[in-house]
Motif scaffolding. Sequence first.
Motif, short mmCIF file in Angstrom:
data_model
loop_
_atom_site.label_atom_id
_atom_site.label_comp_id
_atom_site.label_asym_id
_atom_site.label_seq_id
_atom_site.Cartn_x
_atom_site.Cartn_y
_atom_site.Cartn_z
N SER A 1 3.29 -26.12 8.11
CA SER A 1 2.20 -27.07 8.33
C SER A 1 1.99 -27.34 9.82
N VAL A 2 3.07 -27.37 10.60
CA VAL A 2 2.90 -27.61 12.04
C VAL A 2 2.56 -26.32 12.79
N MET A 3 2.97 -25.18 12.25
CA MET A 3 2.57 -23.92 12.87
C MET A 3 1.06 -23.71 12.76
N ALA A 4 0.46 -24.31 11.74
CA ALA A 4 -0.98 -24.13 11.49
C ALA A 4 -1.82 -25.21 12.17
N TYR A 5 -1.25 -25.94 13.11
CA TYR A 5 -2.03 -26.93 13.85
C TYR A 5 -3.26 -26.29 14.50
N ASP A 6 -4.33 -27.07 14.61
CA ASP A 6 -5.54 -26.61 15.28
C ASP A 6 -5.33 -26.78 16.79
N TYR A 7 -4.55 -25.88 17.35
CA TYR A 7 -4.17 -25.95 18.76
C TYR A 7 -3.95 -24.52 19.24
N PRO A 8 -4.24 -24.24 20.51
CA PRO A 8 -4.03 -22.87 21.00
C PRO A 8 -2.62 -22.38 20.68
N PRO A 9 -2.48 -21.33 19.89
CA PRO A 9 -1.15 -20.90 19.43
C PRO A 9 -0.22 -20.48 20.55
N GLU A 10 -0.78 -19.97 21.64
CA GLU A 10 0.07 -19.56 22.75
C GLU A 10 0.70 -20.76 23.46
N LYS A 11 0.20 -21.96 23.17
CA LYS A 11 0.75 -23.17 23.78
C LYS A 11 1.51 -24.03 22.76
N LEU A 12 1.72 -23.47 21.59
CA LEU A 12 2.41 -24.21 20.52
C LEU A 12 3.71 -23.50 20.16
N SER A 13 4.80 -24.24 20.18
CA SER A 13 6.11 -23.69 19.82
C SER A 13 6.77 -24.61 18.80
N VAL A 14 7.36 -24.01 17.78
CA VAL A 14 8.00 -24.77 16.71
C VAL A 14 9.48 -24.39 16.67
N TYR A 15 10.33 -25.41 16.73
CA TYR A 15 11.78 -25.20 16.74
C TYR A 15 12.38 -25.85 15.50
N ALA B 1 3.70 -11.11 18.58
CA ALA B 1 3.53 -11.46 17.17
C ALA B 1 2.12 -11.96 16.92
N THR B 2 1.46 -11.37 15.93
CA THR B 2 0.10 -11.76 15.59
C THR B 2 -0.03 -11.91 14.08
N ASP B 3 -1.09 -12.60 13.67
CA ASP B 3 -1.34 -12.73 12.24
C ASP B 3 -2.13 -11.52 11.75
N HIS C 1 -0.11 -14.57 7.22
CA HIS C 1 -1.23 -14.65 6.28
C HIS C 1 -1.73 -16.10 6.14
N TRP C 2 -0.79 -17.03 6.13
CA TRP C 2 -1.14 -18.43 5.87
C TRP C 2 -1.99 -19.03 6.99
N ILE C 3 -1.58 -18.82 8.24
CA ILE C 3 -2.32 -19.41 9.36
C ILE C 3 -3.73 -18.83 9.43
N SER C 4 -3.85 -17.54 9.18
CA SER C 4 -5.17 -16.91 9.17
C SER C 4 -6.04 -17.51 8.06
N TYR C 5 -5.45 -17.72 6.89
CA TYR C 5 -6.19 -18.31 5.76
C TYR C 5 -6.63 -19.74 6.10
N CYS C 6 -5.75 -20.51 6.72
CA CYS C 6 -6.08 -21.90 7.07
C CYS C 6 -7.26 -21.96 8.04
N PRO D 1 1.62 -25.38 2.50
CA PRO D 1 1.22 -24.59 1.33
C PRO D 1 1.45 -25.30 0.00
N ALA D 2 2.62 -25.89 -0.18
CA ALA D 2 2.93 -26.54 -1.45
C ALA D 2 1.96 -27.68 -1.74
N ALA D 3 1.64 -28.47 -0.71
CA ALA D 3 0.72 -29.59 -0.90
C ALA D 3 -0.71 -29.10 -1.12
N TYR D 4 -1.09 -28.04 -0.42
CA TYR D 4 -2.45 -27.53 -0.56
C TYR D 4 -2.69 -26.91 -1.93
#
Length: 259
Positions: A89-103, A198-200, A126-131, A141-144
Motif C-alpha cells: 500500500s505504501v509502495m503504491a503511493y502517488d509519489y515519484p517512485p525514484e524518490k520513494l523508498s520502503v524499508y 527494477a521496473t513494473d 503488476h499491482w503498482i501498474s494496476y493501481c 490489495p486485501a482491502a481493495y
Amino acid sequence: MGKEEGVSHIPKAGEDGRFGWIGLLGAELWFGFYWILTQASRWSPVYRHTFKDRLSQRYENELPGVDVFVCTADPTIEPPMMVINTVLSVMAYDYPPEKLSVYLSDDGGSEITYLALLEAAKFAKHWISYCKKYNVEPRSPAAYFVSSDDAVDDDNKQAADLAAIKKLYKDMENEVEDAVKLGRISEEIVIDGRDLNATDVEGCVLPTLVYLAREKRPQYHHNFKAGAMNALIRVSSNISNGQVLLNVDCDMYSNNSKA
C-alpha cells in the motif's frame, strides 16, 4: 413594599457588583460587535483546495525523497500477508517512485517474512501498474479486493485485469501460507545485490524496497521498536537518505495514496 428595580439598573458608585456589571456589559458589547464583523464571511464562505497534480508538475524535480519505515517483530502475531499488504500500500503511493523508498524492519528475523517480501516485490510489478492505471483506492490489495467488484462496474477491460491481478495475489498468498504452515521456506533464497533498474510491467521505475533484520545479542538490550528505528535510520542514510521519514505500523495500511 420596596421599589421594583428594572433590568437597566446600574449599581451606584461604591455599591457591590458595579465593576462586574460594567465588565459584563463591555463583554456583551464586544461580542455583539464581533458577531457583526463575522457575518460577512458567513454570507459568502470561501473554500480553498490544493491542486496536487499542478504542484507535482511544477515542483516534481524539487520534491524531497521519502523513506517509509514498516516495522514487524513476530510472524505469528503479525502474519506476513498482513505485513506485505501494508508494504504494497505504501509502495503504491502517488509519489515519484525514484524518490520513494520502503524499508521493512523484521526484528523476528523470520525467513518466512523475508520470503513474503520477495513475493511482494514480484507482485508489486503488476499491482503498482494496476493501481496507477485505474486509480484504485485503497491500495492495499486485501482491502481493495473486498470492494473491487462494486468499483469495476461494467468495464470489461478492468474486470479482466482485476481477475488477473487477483490470481497473481492468490498465487502469492498460497506461496506464503504454505511456508507459514511448514514453519520454514522450502528452498534457499539468494539475492545478489540491488536491482537499480527494477521496473513494473509498464516499464515504469519501482520504488526502492529494502529488507532489514537486526543482529541481536543476549548481552545487549535491543530496545524493541526504538532500536529498530535507530537501525532503519542508519541503514536508510546509506541507501536513499530521504529528507522525509514516515513510520507505519505493519498492521495499518495506507488508505489514501495521495495523503
